[in-house]
Design a protein around this motif. Structure first.
Motif, PDB file in Angstrom:
ATOM      1  N   SER A  69     -11.843  89.156 -20.155  1.00  0.00           N
ATOM      2  CA  SER A  69     -11.105  90.149 -20.935  1.00  0.00           C
ATOM      3  C   SER A  69      -9.595  89.953 -20.992  1.00  0.00           C
ATOM      4  CB  SER A  69     -11.419  91.554 -20.432  1.00  0.00           C
ATOM      5  OG  SER A  69     -11.039  91.685 -19.079  1.00  0.00           O
ATOM      6  N   GLU A  70      -8.987  89.427 -19.991  1.00  0.00           N
ATOM      7  CA  GLU A  70      -7.530  89.276 -19.998  1.00  0.00           C
ATOM      8  C   GLU A  70      -7.097  87.884 -20.450  1.00  0.00           C
ATOM      9  OE1 GLU A  70      -6.452  90.254 -16.003  1.00  0.00           O
ATOM     10  OE2 GLU A  70      -7.430  92.200 -16.129  1.00  0.00           O
ATOM     11  N   GLY A  71      -8.049  86.980 -20.605  1.00  0.00           N
ATOM     12  CA  GLY A  71      -7.744  85.641 -21.052  1.00  0.00           C
ATOM     13  C   GLY A  71      -6.975  84.811 -20.035  1.00  0.00           C
ATOM     14  N   PHE A  72      -6.439  83.707 -20.503  1.00  0.00           N
ATOM     15  CA  PHE A  72      -5.703  82.786 -19.645  1.00  0.00           C
ATOM     16  C   PHE A  72      -4.292  83.277 -19.370  1.00  0.00           C
ATOM     17  CE2 PHE A  72      -3.429  78.642 -18.963  1.00  0.00           C
ATOM     18  CZ  PHE A  72      -4.086  78.280 -17.801  1.00  0.00           C
ATOM     19  N   GLU A  73      -3.659  83.879 -20.401  1.00  0.00           N
ATOM     20  CA  GLU A  73      -2.272  84.315 -20.258  1.00  0.00           C
ATOM     21  C   GLU A  73      -2.072  85.822 -20.344  1.00  0.00           C
ATOM     22  OE1 GLU A  73       0.766  81.448 -22.062  1.00  0.00           O
ATOM     23  OE2 GLU A  73      -0.923  81.414 -23.462  1.00  0.00           O
ATOM     24  N   GLY A  74      -3.049  86.554 -20.835  1.00  0.00           N
ATOM     25  CA  GLY A  74      -2.934  88.003 -20.944  1.00  0.00           C
ATOM     26  C   GLY A  74      -2.063  88.447 -22.100  1.00  0.00           C
ATOM     27  N   PRO A  75      -1.916  89.772 -22.258  1.00  0.00           N
ATOM     28  CA  PRO A  75      -1.112  90.315 -23.353  1.00  0.00           C
ATOM     29  C   PRO A  75       0.388  90.198 -23.068  1.00  0.00           C
ATOM     30  CG  PRO A  75      -1.888  92.081 -21.964  1.00  0.00           C
ATOM     31  CD  PRO A  75      -2.509  90.814 -21.421  1.00  0.00           C
ATOM     32  N   HIS A  76       1.164  90.522 -24.086  1.00  0.00           N
ATOM     33  CA  HIS A  76       2.628  90.526 -23.935  1.00  0.00           C
ATOM     34  C   HIS A  76       3.094  91.729 -23.117  1.00  0.00           C
ATOM     35  CE1 HIS A  76       2.530  88.167 -27.803  1.00  0.00           C
ATOM     36  NE2 HIS A  76       3.282  87.421 -27.039  1.00  0.00           N
ATOM     37  N   ASN A  77       4.202  91.526 -22.414  1.00  0.00           N
ATOM     38  CA  ASN A  77       4.884  92.671 -21.802  1.00  0.00           C
ATOM     39  C   ASN A  77       5.894  93.201 -22.826  1.00  0.00           C
ATOM     40  OD1 ASN A  77       7.188  91.013 -21.733  1.00  0.00           O
ATOM     41  ND2 ASN A  77       7.128  90.702 -19.532  1.00  0.00           N
ATOM     42  N   GLY A  78       6.752  94.116 -22.432  1.00  0.00           N
ATOM     43  CA  GLY A  78       7.727  94.708 -23.342  1.00  0.00           C
ATOM     44  C   GLY A  78       8.739  93.722 -23.891  1.00  0.00           C
ATOM     45  N   GLU A  79       8.913  92.600 -23.224  1.00  0.00           N
ATOM     46  CA  GLU A  79       9.858  91.577 -23.678  1.00  0.00           C
ATOM     47  C   GLU A  79       9.157  90.418 -24.378  1.00  0.00           C
ATOM     48  OE1 GLU A  79      11.712  90.724 -19.937  1.00  0.00           O
ATOM     49  OE2 GLU A  79      13.147  92.362 -20.167  1.00  0.00           O
ATOM     50  N   GLN A  80       7.894  90.623 -24.744  1.00  0.00           N
ATOM     51  CA  GLN A  80       7.092  89.626 -25.449  1.00  0.00           C
ATOM     52  C   GLN A  80       6.790  88.379 -24.613  1.00  0.00           C
ATOM     53  OE1 GLN A  80       5.605  90.312 -28.550  1.00  0.00           O
ATOM     54  NE2 GLN A  80       6.330  92.295 -27.865  1.00  0.00           N
ATOM     55  N   HIS A  81       6.717  88.561 -23.309  1.00  0.00           N
ATOM     56  CA  HIS A  81       6.311  87.481 -22.401  1.00  0.00           C
ATOM     57  C   HIS A  81       4.906  87.787 -21.903  1.00  0.00           C
ATOM     58  CE1 HIS A  81      10.845  87.008 -21.425  1.00  0.00           C
ATOM     59  NE2 HIS A  81      10.524  86.396 -22.542  1.00  0.00           N
ATOM     60  N   ARG A  82       4.117  86.764 -21.681  1.00  0.00           N
ATOM     61  CA  ARG A  82       2.740  86.952 -21.208  1.00  0.00           C
ATOM     62  C   ARG A  82       2.721  86.898 -19.676  1.00  0.00           C
ATOM     63  NH1 ARG A  82      -0.816  87.122 -25.390  1.00  0.00           N
ATOM     64  NH2 ARG A  82      -0.018  86.338 -27.356  1.00  0.00           N
ATOM     65  N   THR A  83       3.174  87.987 -19.088  1.00  0.00           N
ATOM     66  CA  THR A  83       3.273  88.061 -17.621  1.00  0.00           C
ATOM     67  C   THR A  83       2.581  89.295 -17.056  1.00  0.00           C
ATOM     68  OG1 THR A  83       5.388  89.222 -17.779  1.00  0.00           O
ATOM     69  CG2 THR A  83       5.477  86.812 -17.594  1.00  0.00           C
ATOM     70  N   VAL A  84       1.725  89.937 -17.849  1.00  0.00           N
ATOM     71  CA  VAL A  84       1.110  91.205 -17.463  1.00  0.00           C
ATOM     72  C   VAL A  84      -0.184  90.983 -16.683  1.00  0.00           C
ATOM     73  CG1 VAL A  84       0.102  93.351 -18.346  1.00  0.00           C
ATOM     74  CG2 VAL A  84       2.146  92.387 -19.420  1.00  0.00           C
ATOM     75  N   SER A  85      -1.043  90.132 -17.202  1.00  0.00           N
ATOM     76  CA  SER A  85      -2.347  89.903 -16.591  1.00  0.00           C
ATOM     77  C   SER A  85      -2.889  88.573 -17.094  1.00  0.00           C
ATOM     78  CB  SER A  85      -3.316  91.052 -16.931  1.00  0.00           C
ATOM     79  OG  SER A  85      -3.523  91.117 -18.325  1.00  0.00           O
ATOM     80  N   GLY A  86      -4.112  88.277 -16.738  1.00  0.00           N
ATOM     81  CA  GLY A  86      -4.735  87.025 -17.167  1.00  0.00           C
ATOM     82  C   GLY A  86      -4.982  86.093 -15.999  1.00  0.00           C
ATOM     83  N   TRP A  87      -5.645  84.989 -16.295  1.00  0.00           N
ATOM     84  CA  TRP A  87      -6.023  83.982 -15.293  1.00  0.00           C
ATOM     85  C   TRP A  87      -4.821  83.521 -14.482  1.00  0.00           C
ATOM     86  CZ3 TRP A  87     -11.005  81.932 -14.566  1.00  0.00           C
ATOM     87  CH2 TRP A  87     -11.086  80.820 -13.727  1.00  0.00           C
ATOM     88  N   LYS A  88      -3.744  83.134 -15.165  1.00  0.00           N
ATOM     89  CA  LYS A  88      -2.556  82.620 -14.473  1.00  0.00           C
ATOM     90  C   LYS A  88      -1.902  83.690 -13.609  1.00  0.00           C
ATOM     91  CE  LYS A  88       0.272  80.214 -17.077  1.00  0.00           C
ATOM     92  NZ  LYS A  88       1.024  79.714 -18.240  1.00  0.00           N
ATOM     93  N   VAL A  89      -1.733  84.894 -14.163  1.00  0.00           N
ATOM     94  CA  VAL A  89      -1.076  85.981 -13.431  1.00  0.00           C
ATOM     95  C   VAL A  89      -1.913  86.397 -12.219  1.00  0.00           C
ATOM     96  CG1 VAL A  89      -0.296  88.390 -13.592  1.00  0.00           C
ATOM     97  CG2 VAL A  89       0.213  86.786 -15.434  1.00  0.00           C
ATOM     98  N   ALA A  90      -3.237  86.261 -12.313  1.00  0.00           N
ATOM     99  CA  ALA A  90      -4.120  86.604 -11.205  1.00  0.00           C
ATOM    100  C   ALA A  90      -4.016  85.596 -10.044  1.00  0.00           C
ATOM    101  CB  ALA A  90      -5.565  86.701 -11.684  1.00  0.00           C
ATOM    102  N   GLY A  91      -3.285  84.517 -10.277  1.00  0.00           N
ATOM    103  CA  GLY A  91      -3.099  83.512  -9.230  1.00  0.00           C
ATOM    104  C   GLY A  91      -4.301  82.582  -9.068  1.00  0.00           C
ATOM    105  N   LEU A  92      -5.129  82.507 -10.089  1.00  0.00           N
ATOM    106  CA  LEU A  92      -6.280  81.611 -10.028  1.00  0.00           C
ATOM    107  C   LEU A  92      -5.830  80.182 -10.331  1.00  0.00           C
ATOM    108  CD1 LEU A  92      -8.775  83.987 -11.834  1.00  0.00           C
ATOM    109  CD2 LEU A  92      -8.677  83.455  -9.390  1.00  0.00           C
ATOM    110  N   PRO A  93      -6.584  79.194  -9.855  1.00  0.00           N
ATOM    111  CA  PRO A  93      -6.150  77.798 -10.018  1.00  0.00           C
ATOM    112  C   PRO A  93      -6.085  77.376 -11.492  1.00  0.00           C
ATOM    113  CG  PRO A  93      -7.976  77.970  -8.440  1.00  0.00           C
ATOM    114  CD  PRO A  93      -7.819  79.300  -9.082  1.00  0.00           C
ATOM    115  N   TRP A  94      -4.992  76.662 -11.797  1.00  0.00           N
ATOM    116  CA  TRP A  94      -4.839  76.101 -13.148  1.00  0.00           C
ATOM    117  C   TRP A  94      -3.935  74.884 -13.072  1.00  0.00           C
ATOM    118  CZ3 TRP A  94      -0.165  76.382 -16.094  1.00  0.00           C
ATOM    119  CH2 TRP A  94       0.859  77.097 -15.501  1.00  0.00           C
ATOM    120  N   VAL A  95      -4.026  74.073 -14.104  1.00  0.00           N
ATOM    121  CA  VAL A  95      -3.211  72.855 -14.190  1.00  0.00           C
ATOM    122  C   VAL A  95      -2.562  72.802 -15.555  1.00  0.00           C
ATOM    123  CG1 VAL A  95      -4.572  71.528 -12.532  1.00  0.00           C
ATOM    124  CG2 VAL A  95      -5.201  71.480 -14.945  1.00  0.00           C
TER     125      VAL A  95
END
Length: 137
Positions: A109-135
């Motif tokens: 549901s949150e995808g790899f990068e998640g939705p935008h925050n108020g500044e249009q950055h994808r730092t709210v949720s998602g695979w990367k924000v959850a701290g899961l492994p990625w390259v």
């Protein structure tokens, strides 16, 4: 809902870890895979299956999506977790896969990068924000 349901990235990771048959299918574009990064399943002894839902660069829906999913060896009986950037394209992919016979299709549901925050950055949720492994790269 015409697919098995939505899961968070952490729930997808847990399912992929616990079930040897579980598969992660990244439906983003080839450009996203190359420049943004990919989930890293190496510690699970798995690879991410890469099948575009929409093709790059046109953005047209991939008319061969189901055929490419099958050609990638994704078992119709396996639990399949579809991932895109924010969890929108992956819903469409899960619906299409379900209609084609993959009855255990889930949307991350949150995808790899998640939705935008108020500044249009994808730092709210998602695979990367959850701290899961990625390259990347």
């Amino acid at each position: 809902m015409s697919y098995a349901g939505d899961v968070t990235p952490a729930e997808a990771w847990e399912a992929l870890s616990d079930d040897p048959a579980a598969v992660l299918v990244d439906v983003r574009t080839s450009a996203e895979w190359s420049y943004v990064g990919l989930p890293d399943l190496r510690t699970l002894g798995k690879d991410v299956v890469l099948v575009e839902w929409q093709t790059y660069p046109t953005g047209a829906v991939n008319a061969d999506f189901v055929a490419e999913l099958s050609a990638a060896g994704v078992d119709e009986q396996a639990p399949v977790y579809f991932l895109c950037r924010s969890g929108v394209r992956s819903v469409a992919a899960a619906e299409a896969a379900t209609a084609a016979g993959w009855s255990r299709s889930h949307n991350v549901s949150e995808g790899f990068e998640g939705p935008h925050n108020g500044e249009q950055h994808r730092t709210v949720s998602g695979w990367k924000v959850a701290g899961l492994p990625w390259v990347q790269g």
